[in-house]
Design a protein around this motif. Structure first.
Motif, short mmCIF file in Angstrom:
data_model
loop_
_atom_site.label_atom_id
_atom_site.label_comp_id
_atom_site.label_asym_id
_atom_site.label_seq_id
_atom_site.Cartn_x
_atom_site.Cartn_y
_atom_site.Cartn_z
N ASP A 146 57.61 -41.78 -55.38
CA ASP A 146 58.41 -40.58 -55.29
C ASP A 146 57.55 -39.50 -54.66
O ASP A 146 56.35 -39.44 -54.91
N ARG B 55 65.26 -48.78 -53.15
CA ARG B 55 65.92 -48.92 -54.44
C ARG B 55 65.57 -47.73 -55.31
O ARG B 55 64.54 -47.10 -55.13
N ASP B 56 66.41 -47.49 -56.31
CA ASP B 56 66.08 -46.45 -57.27
C ASP B 56 64.94 -46.89 -58.18
O ASP B 56 64.20 -46.08 -58.69
N SER B 57 64.81 -48.18 -58.38
CA SER B 57 63.70 -48.70 -59.17
C SER B 57 63.31 -50.06 -58.62
O SER B 57 64.13 -50.77 -58.08
N THR B 71 60.25 -47.50 -62.40
CA THR B 71 60.52 -46.37 -61.51
C THR B 71 59.70 -45.16 -61.89
O THR B 71 59.19 -45.07 -63.02
N ASP B 73 59.41 -40.66 -61.11
CA ASP B 73 59.90 -39.44 -60.47
C ASP B 73 59.10 -38.26 -60.96
O ASP B 73 58.84 -38.15 -62.15
N ASP B 98 67.58 -43.84 -62.75
CA ASP B 98 66.99 -44.73 -61.75
C ASP B 98 66.89 -46.16 -62.29
O ASP B 98 67.08 -47.12 -61.55
N ARG B 241 74.28 -46.44 -57.13
CA ARG B 241 73.25 -45.46 -56.78
C ARG B 241 73.65 -44.12 -57.35
O ARG B 241 74.83 -43.77 -57.39
N THR B 251 73.85 -40.80 -50.31
CA THR B 251 74.04 -42.10 -50.95
C THR B 251 74.89 -43.03 -50.10
O THR B 251 74.56 -44.20 -49.90
#
Lengths: 359, 359
Positions: A146, B55-57, B71, B73, B98, B241, B251
């Motif tokens: 991130d 990917r978010d995670s 993940t 952030d 995430d 997402r 998105t």
């Protein structure tokens, strides 16, 4: 640093209610940090049932017998580059080592960047490459990340967070509360290099030789130590800790408190390089309190101390490993050093840190 | 914002080699962020083989059939408190979400604080408590942490990193590259609240009603959606997402690119609250680009769209879920909105962000 040397705070080690504001020492890994954790974060997070002994990484049950180590560290070291390393490799090695102190094999790391607007992309690129190289050496991957950017004038170029997940092999049981009387205390190598490396470059002082950071990933060394014990899962190795902020002194105090044991060590047996000793004498510091970033302290049953030491001596990050002391029943929670002149002194945890922002 | 509106960068969307320094937009989650990831971080981390679709995670195999989501952030939102929330609950919910977008059940979170010297301990305490409460609501624990302190004048009070580990149930397979023609696009609720909440408090503008952040943990909603599908593991739900930085528009663009499909949606079907619409009109913004912190966008096979929607409507965070569009074969990578007047427009990802530091 003025605040944390306030006489009131000093004589009455800072119950949180007497302080109104955050001081640099709250980030130093010493007593002030510990008070923040105990009296502010743990109640707020409803975590007072969690291990009272602070661990380098949390241990999680993931089902199907899988145990995970999970840890996080933010890095705010100044300057970003220093002799022998950078914030990038420091961030990777530091998190790898926190996983390794639970006996875990690192599985994956995350990287969270807070960048200052105006930072040269070249600098960011160099640091990212240093992270990539360090991860390769540590045999772990940076898998998620991130990036945030804050306005110019904040964040000193960059801050880096690395979090990590590792797998704890079946049968491995390390616990900072598990040191017991009779255990030998092993230090894996030369002490005090990282802190002196940062100090010298930041203060513009040299001490004959350039002292380089000892930043190194210790998961391989730990795996070697665990494998050397009968059964191959570290039976007899009770606790491991990496002596970062607060140095070896803080580590010994933490384990003595967590395990409710006393620790006695021989000051002259702690391996301190000449250049570090010179720097400490010059600056009025105690090498035992200076941060390391590639060392560990092990608490090992006497039956296995020889095989563990031998295994360490065969590993590149443990060649100068030495027994420095013994865990005793007397004076639980207290660490006593025997000096070369036959005297003794009680070694205490620092309140804050000798030098802020060394990691 | 001047830098990212530089004509050169604007007409030639920022190949990294033409930029020398970090600009705010590099942290905006738009094209500039993507370029940093693709051209700087991924090569440096030797990660070009990792999922090309962001990917978010990350998904990790932990052995014994255990799959983890992992993940991280960092949160730099200003101000620290805003209508309906704070940096603390935002940091917890953001990381929970995430994990949830990979279908994971959150297992544990870490918290990494970078504090500014001089921050009131009361403020830190309130934010830590907000984190604890948010974690309880999300049914996850904060198990490990780290605190650093930087000198007064840096870090704007505090920055918070949260990283998270979750368990992906057997059979759950969500992938941003898995949307396919025929899928319906579902938005889980009202769009644009978080960004407008931050803007209004930061700019001192009100728009009739006080718009509050929509910050909320979505793991429970996701579990409900997955369970509603035949087999109970989300068969038919292809991708999820959370439309944070860059909003629903970013998105849709990301999924269209990752899945190499086109997306068509009806602008009027996107649920935008009146107060958000008023704020956007006033400020010249597009609600589709405004950040959300408690919403998700789902790409769902037509066979299951009815059961999924019904399940969402029964959950507190999905009551206003609506189908807004369809995935098509035509114009892969492109997102087209149909306006109320029968016209169409191509929706693009922002270069940087409309407003910096909203999370």
């Amino acid at each position: 640093m003025a605040d944390i040397l306030d006489p009131l705070a000093w004589t009455c080690p800072a119950p949180l209610r007497d302080q109104q504001r955050v001081v640099l020492g709250h980030g130093g890994g010493g007593k002030l940090s510990q008070e923040l954790i105990e009296h502010l974060f743990m109640p707020a997070f409803d975590a007072t049932d969690l291990a009272s002994a602070p661990r380098d990484s949390a241990v999680l049950e993931a089902g199907a017998g899988v145990r995970l180590a999970f840890t996080t560290d933010s890095y705010v070291v100044q300057p970003l580059f220093f002799p022998g390393g950078s914030i990038g490799d420091l961030a990777v090695n530091g998190t790898v080592n926190d996983l390794a102190m639970s006996g875990a094999v690192p599985l994956a790391l995350s990287s969270g960047f807070i960048l200052e607007e105006g930072l040269e992309l070249d600098v960011l690129g160099q640091i990212a490459e240093a992270m990539g190289r360090a991860a390769k050496v540590a045999d772990v991957r940076l898998v998620t990340g991130d990036t945030k950017v804050v306005e110019h004038g904040h964040a000193d170029g960059m801050y880096v967070n690395t979090s990590g997940v590792g797998l704890i092999p079946a049968g491995v049981e390390l616990d900072p509360a598990a040191a017991r009387p009779g255990d030998r205390v092993i230090v894996s190598g030369l002490v005090g290099e990282h802190g002196v490396a940062i100090m010298s470059v930041r203060e513009g002082i040299t001490f004959g030789t350039v002292v380089q950071t000892d930043s190194a990933p210790l998961a391989g060394l730990v795996a070697t130590m665990l494998a050397a014990c009968p059964g191959g899962t570290g039976q007899g190795i009770h606790a491991l800790r990496d002596p970062t902020r607060g140095g070896v002194a803080a580590t010994l105090c933490e384990i003595a408190e967590a395990s409710r044991v006393g620790i006695e060590f021989l000051e002259s047996s702690v391996p301190v390089p000449d250049a570090v000793q010179a720097a400490c004498s010059f600056l009025g510091l105690d090498a035992l309190h200076v941060a390391n970033e590639g060392k560990l302290v092990a608490f090992v049953a006497p039956e296995v101390v020889d095989v563990v030491l031998e295994a360490m001596h065969g590993h590149e990050y443990g060649r100068q490993a030495a027994v420095i002391g013994t865990v005793i029943e007397a004076h639980p929670g207290m660490v006593v050093g025997r000096t070369a002149f036959g005297g003794t002194r009680v070694v205490d945890r620092p309140l804050g840190e000798q030098l802020p922002r060394i990691c």
